[in-house]
Design a protein around this motif. Sequence first.
Motif, mmCIF file in Angstrom:
data_model
loop_
_atom_site.group_PDB
_atom_site.id
_atom_site.type_symbol
_atom_site.label_atom_id
_atom_site.label_comp_id
_atom_site.label_asym_id
_atom_site.label_seq_id
_atom_site.Cartn_x
_atom_site.Cartn_y
_atom_site.Cartn_z
ATOM 1 N N PHE A 44 48.720 41.048 57.348
ATOM 2 C CA PHE A 44 48.568 42.470 57.055
ATOM 3 C C PHE A 44 48.002 42.667 55.654
ATOM 4 C CE2 PHE A 44 50.572 46.787 56.343
ATOM 5 C CZ PHE A 44 49.758 47.445 57.250
ATOM 6 N N ALA A 45 48.147 41.649 54.793
ATOM 7 C CA ALA A 45 47.608 41.717 53.435
ATOM 8 C C ALA A 45 46.085 41.777 53.431
ATOM 9 C CB ALA A 45 48.088 40.522 52.619
ATOM 10 N N ASP A 46 45.445 41.385 54.539
ATOM 11 C CA ASP A 46 43.984 41.493 54.638
ATOM 12 C C ASP A 46 43.550 42.948 54.463
ATOM 13 O OD1 ASP A 46 43.951 38.786 55.148
ATOM 14 O OD2 ASP A 46 43.477 38.984 57.275
ATOM 15 N N LEU A 47 44.336 43.877 54.968
ATOM 16 C CA LEU A 47 44.022 45.291 54.819
ATOM 17 C C LEU A 47 44.046 45.692 53.341
ATOM 18 C CD1 LEU A 47 43.431 48.035 56.103
ATOM 19 C CD2 LEU A 47 45.882 48.361 56.331
ATOM 20 N N GLY A 48 45.041 45.234 52.611
ATOM 21 C CA GLY A 48 45.124 45.530 51.189
ATOM 22 C C GLY A 48 43.947 44.974 50.412
ATOM 23 N N GLN A 49 43.546 43.742 50.727
ATOM 24 C CA GLN A 49 42.401 43.137 50.056
ATOM 25 C C GLN A 49 41.126 43.928 50.351
ATOM 26 O OE1 GLN A 49 42.136 40.912 47.811
ATOM 27 N NE2 GLN A 49 44.191 40.095 47.837
ATOM 28 N N THR A 50 40.997 44.415 51.575
ATOM 29 C CA THR A 50 39.815 45.187 51.962
ATOM 30 C C THR A 50 39.753 46.504 51.192
ATOM 31 O OG1 THR A 50 39.900 44.191 54.158
ATOM 32 C CG2 THR A 50 38.584 46.197 53.932
ATOM 33 N N VAL A 51 40.887 47.166 51.063
ATOM 34 C CA VAL A 51 40.940 48.420 50.309
ATOM 35 C C VAL A 51 40.591 48.166 48.840
ATOM 36 C CG1 VAL A 51 42.476 50.248 49.479
ATOM 37 C CG2 VAL A 51 42.555 49.541 51.874
ATOM 38 N N LEU A 52 41.156 47.103 48.265
ATOM 39 C CA LEU A 52 40.844 46.785 46.861
ATOM 40 C C LEU A 52 39.349 46.537 46.667
ATOM 41 C CD1 LEU A 52 43.794 44.433 45.852
ATOM 42 C CD2 LEU A 52 43.308 46.720 44.978
ATOM 43 N N GLU A 53 38.742 45.782 47.579
ATOM 44 C CA GLU A 53 37.303 45.514 47.455
ATOM 45 C C GLU A 53 36.489 46.796 47.607
ATOM 46 O OE1 GLU A 53 33.688 42.816 49.310
ATOM 47 O OE2 GLU A 53 35.692 42.570 50.135
ATOM 48 N N ALA A 54 36.876 47.643 48.562
ATOM 49 C CA ALA A 54 36.147 48.895 48.782
ATOM 50 C C ALA A 54 36.232 49.814 47.567
ATOM 51 C CB ALA A 54 36.695 49.603 50.024
ATOM 52 N N GLY A 56 36.330 48.724 44.558
ATOM 53 C CA GLY A 56 35.657 48.079 43.443
ATOM 54 C C GLY A 56 36.554 47.234 42.561
ATOM 55 N N SER A 57 37.739 46.886 43.044
ATOM 56 C CA SER A 57 38.637 46.051 42.252
ATOM 57 C C SER A 57 38.181 44.598 42.309
ATOM 58 C CB SER A 57 40.065 46.145 42.782
ATOM 59 O OG SER A 57 40.892 45.222 42.113
ATOM 60 N N ARG A 60 41.515 39.751 42.317
ATOM 61 C CA ARG A 60 41.932 39.205 43.614
ATOM 62 C C ARG A 60 43.437 38.989 43.622
ATOM 63 N NH1 ARG A 60 42.688 37.292 48.039
ATOM 64 N NH2 ARG A 60 41.847 35.494 49.107
ATOM 65 N N GLN A 61 44.088 39.409 44.671
ATOM 66 C CA GLN A 61 45.525 39.199 44.829
ATOM 67 C C GLN A 61 45.792 37.830 45.449
ATOM 68 O OE1 GLN A 61 47.673 41.600 43.559
ATOM 69 N NE2 GLN A 61 45.705 42.318 42.809
ATOM 70 N N ALA A 62 47.040 37.402 45.432
ATOM 71 C CA ALA A 62 47.407 36.050 45.866
ATOM 72 C C ALA A 62 47.228 35.830 47.366
ATOM 73 C CB ALA A 62 48.849 35.753 45.468
ATOM 74 N N ILE A 63 47.413 36.858 48.184
ATOM 75 C CA ILE A 63 47.301 36.670 49.626
ATOM 76 C C ILE A 63 46.360 37.710 50.212
ATOM 77 C CG2 ILE A 63 49.559 35.594 49.906
ATOM 78 C CD1 ILE A 63 50.597 38.294 50.905
ATOM 79 N N GLY A 64 45.825 37.387 51.375
ATOM 80 C CA GLY A 64 44.946 38.300 52.086
ATOM 81 C C GLY A 64 43.478 38.031 51.809
ATOM 82 N N THR A 65 42.651 38.341 52.812
ATOM 83 C CA THR A 65 41.219 38.178 52.719
ATOM 84 C C THR A 65 40.547 39.468 53.168
ATOM 85 O OG1 THR A 65 41.454 35.837 53.265
ATOM 86 C CG2 THR A 65 39.260 36.789 53.512
ATOM 87 N N SER A 66 39.677 39.996 52.367
ATOM 88 C CA SER A 66 38.977 41.239 52.696
ATOM 89 C C SER A 66 38.081 41.049 53.908
ATOM 90 C CB SER A 66 38.127 41.693 51.502
ATOM 91 O OG SER A 66 37.335 42.801 51.874
ATOM 92 N N PHE A 67 38.053 42.043 54.786
ATOM 93 C CA PHE A 67 37.132 42.036 55.923
ATOM 94 C C PHE A 67 36.039 43.084 55.742
ATOM 95 C CE2 PHE A 67 40.949 44.438 57.233
ATOM 96 C CZ PHE A 67 40.411 45.673 57.556
#
Length: 73
Positions: A44-54, A56-57, A60-67
């Motif tokens: 579920f951390a993939d969602l958080g990484q995607t939001v961060l990338e969108a 412009g952050s 990078r956090q420890a877990i999750g991969t942006s889609f």
Amino acid sequence: MSADQGNDPTFRGSDHTREYVPVLAWSRATEEKGGCALGDLSTFADLGQTVLEALGSYERQAIGTSFLGRMTQ
């Protein structure tokens, strides 16, 4: 409305035993090409990484991969 966890009805007890959560994400690119199936994400951390990338952050956090890249191709 959707739960963020599920319970296996065959499991004794009340611990969360399933963690599949439906995700609906939109981008102009996916709309133009008729959608994009993300399949099962690893966490579920993939969602958080995607939001961060969108947003412009670049931190990078420890877990999750942006889609996000899969949605804008």
